[in-house]
Design an enzyme around this catalytic site. Structure first.
Site, PDB file in Angstrom:
ATOM      1  N   ARG A 263       0.823  -1.198   0.000  1.00  0.00           N
ATOM      2  CA  ARG A 263       0.000   0.000   0.000  1.00  0.00           C
ATOM      3  C   ARG A 263       0.866   1.261   0.000  1.00  0.00           C
ATOM      4  O   ARG A 263       2.021   1.244   0.439  1.00  0.00           O
ATOM      5  CB  ARG A 263      -0.942  -0.011   1.202  1.00  0.00           C
ATOM      6  CG  ARG A 263      -1.886  -1.207   1.190  1.00  0.00           C
ATOM      7  CD  ARG A 263      -2.834  -1.184   2.358  1.00  0.00           C
ATOM      8  NE  ARG A 263      -3.763  -0.061   2.300  1.00  0.00           N
ATOM      9  CZ  ARG A 263      -4.861  -0.041   1.556  1.00  0.00           C
ATOM     10  NH1 ARG A 263      -5.177  -1.075   0.790  1.00  0.00           N
ATOM     11  NH2 ARG A 263      -5.659   1.007   1.560  1.00  0.00           N
ATOM     12  N   HIS A 434     -16.995 -26.099  28.870  1.00  0.00           N
ATOM     13  CA  HIS A 434     -17.018 -27.381  28.162  1.00  0.00           C
ATOM     14  C   HIS A 434     -18.405 -27.631  27.571  1.00  0.00           C
ATOM     15  O   HIS A 434     -19.413 -27.452  28.252  1.00  0.00           O
ATOM     16  CB  HIS A 434     -16.669 -28.517  29.124  1.00  0.00           C
ATOM     17  CG  HIS A 434     -16.810 -29.883  28.512  1.00  0.00           C
ATOM     18  ND1 HIS A 434     -15.870 -30.392  27.636  1.00  0.00           N
ATOM     19  CD2 HIS A 434     -17.787 -30.825  28.611  1.00  0.00           C
ATOM     20  CE1 HIS A 434     -16.263 -31.605  27.244  1.00  0.00           C
ATOM     21  NE2 HIS A 434     -17.427 -31.880  27.819  1.00  0.00           N
TER      22      HIS A 434
END
Length: 466
Positions: A263, A434
């Site tokens: 860029r 979990h």
């Protein structure tokens, strides 16, 4: 041209309304500065209007498309079609909503927004041109946050990053030249949506384990990966790219070519040399750890300075510099900037690779946990792994590399671990939900010691390198 009769007095002027500019403006206003924000186009900058957000909308659609096979496994029956023009409408609607949000935030924080093209008249004055109107402002401090842009080619068939994500129709075929995150994301997103993609790249600058998995995914997703040297690009109707490898020449053609190039910073038209602000050869502005240039009241942040051209750096530097300008004790430490790739599945890489760690003199341990041993990943039919590198002597976590669903969300956790100088035990101790991918992060660290519960011993041999 109508020239304003008087030079207007201002406190803090910020040039550019992208992530760096508007973040600096809001934080400085929060801390008591009177802020004038000057933007030549639209608030949000290229990132919001033509870069980060449009590309992530396309990546999101590609991710949904790829989930269709899993949907049928869950019992859903349908035969969906995809209308790219409707996706383009959704993209533009999302951009408008986010831009309106930025405009509202500036208003709520009493930030004066001025539209026009700015240039320095003196080291304490700036001129702003909008059509036939030209106004001048004298400031106490100024922050340059004008960002960067991709190189634009003459041919309408050769696209830069911004042009690629302004397409309103899905291309039938697309050739991509590039090895950065933009090229990887574009290849996988457009291929998933129905484009036949050819990607020309030799290496991707990632940890070798990620590189290997990425190449496997390109093959699985039927993306043509071509290695070699590009020797010619011809754009006459269709684009033809010539590649040479080991003396063998091949050509690849498509209606469009996307070439991911470095860029270019928006600095050359600001008149900085006129007022004695130092510019590097590449157009970037040298600054100190707080963003100050060689002129005491002129600062620069984001893509106009040396460093990765990413929004996360721009936002971090914006807050740091605004706090410094408000008299706060800003922390000049450069943080860990994770490499984030919205591939399918996504990738995050933060900290040191194995090679970088050993080159830095560390004796290292590596652990890798396969996500197909993780309950949450298996429920969603995912794949991938988390790899952790630690110092074998101090147990300090040095680097984390992940490919798999949830990588973007876990990137923040990984960043915090490195910023807090976490050791292995600091990650192993906290309880994780979990089933969740957080458990895979814990088990990746446990595998450093051969103690991951859900991996057999042969898959977690403790490997130490010096």
């Amino acid at each position: 041209m109508v020239v304003g009769e008087l030079t207007q007095e201002r406190d803090l002027v910020i040039l550019g309304g992208g992530p760096a500019g508007y973040t600096a403006a809001i934080r400085a206003s929060q801390l008591g500065r009177k802020v004038t924000l000057i933007e030549q186009a639209q608030l949000g900058g290229l990132c919001l209007n033509k870069g980060c957000i449009p590309s992530k909308v396309v990546a999101h659609a590609a991710d949904i498309k790829q989930q269709m096979n899993h949907m049928s496994a869950l019992g859903f029956s349908f035969n969906p079609t995809h209308d790219f023009s409707q996706l383009a409408e959704y993209r533009e609607r999302t951009i408008r909503q986010l831009r309106t949000g930025v405009e509202s935030l500036c208003q709520a924080n009493a930030i004066e927004v001025v539209h026009g093209t700015a240039s320095f008249l003196a080291d304490d004055r700036i001129g702003v041109e909008l059509g036939h109107q030209f106004d001048t402002y004298r400031f106490n401090d100024v922050v340059i946050a004008t960002g960067s842009h991709s190189i634009e080619q003459d041919s309408p068939s050769v696209l830069n990053a911004e042009q690629l994500y302004q397409l309103s129709e899905l291309p039938e075929r697309l050739v991509i030249i590039g090895q950065d995150y933009i090229a990887i994301e574009a290849a996988m997103s457009f291929q998933a949506l129905g484009t036949s993609v050819t990607l020309i790249a030799d290496t991707f600058g990632l940890d070798p384990s990620l590189e290997k998995e990425l190449r496997r995914l390109f093959k699985k997703q039927k993306i043509q990966l071509v290695t070699g040297t590009v020797t010619a690009i011809e754009a006459d109707g269709e684009v033809t790219v010539t590649v040479v490898k080991q003396g063998q020449e091949t050509t690849w053609s498509a209606p469009f070519l996307f070439q991911s190039l470095p860029r270019v910073p928006h600095t050359l038209e600001l008149g900085l040399e006129r007022i004695g602000v130092t510019l590097a050869e590449d157009g970037t502005i040298p600054v100190d750890p707080f963003g100050q240039t060689n002129r005491p009241h002129i600062y620069a942040i984001g893509d106009v300075t040396t460093g990765p051209a990413i929004a996360t750096r721009a936002i971090h530097e914006a807050k740091r510099t605004a706090e410094h300008l408000a008299g706060q004790l800003a922390d000049p430490t450069v943080p860990y900037y994770p490499t984030i790739i919205r591939s399918l599945p996504p990738i995050v890489s933060i900290g040191l690779t194995e090679q970088a760690a050993t080159d830095a003199g560390h004796s290292i341990r590596t652990g890798q946990f396969a996500l197909n041993a993780n309950g949450a990943t298996m429920i969603e039919a995912g794949s991938g792994f988390i790899k952790v590198i630690s110092d074998a002597t101090t147990t300090l976590i040095l680097g984390i590399h992940m490919i798999g669903e949830g990588a973007v969300e876990l990137a923040g956790v990984f960043s915090q671990a490195l910023e807090l100088h976490a050791k292995e035990e600091d990650v192993r101790f906290p309880v994780m939900p979990h089933p969740s991918r957080n458990e895979a992060w814990t088990e990746a660290v446990e595998s450093l010691l051969g103690q991951a519960i859900h991996l057999p011993p042969r898959q977690q041999d403790v490997l130490t390198k010096s």
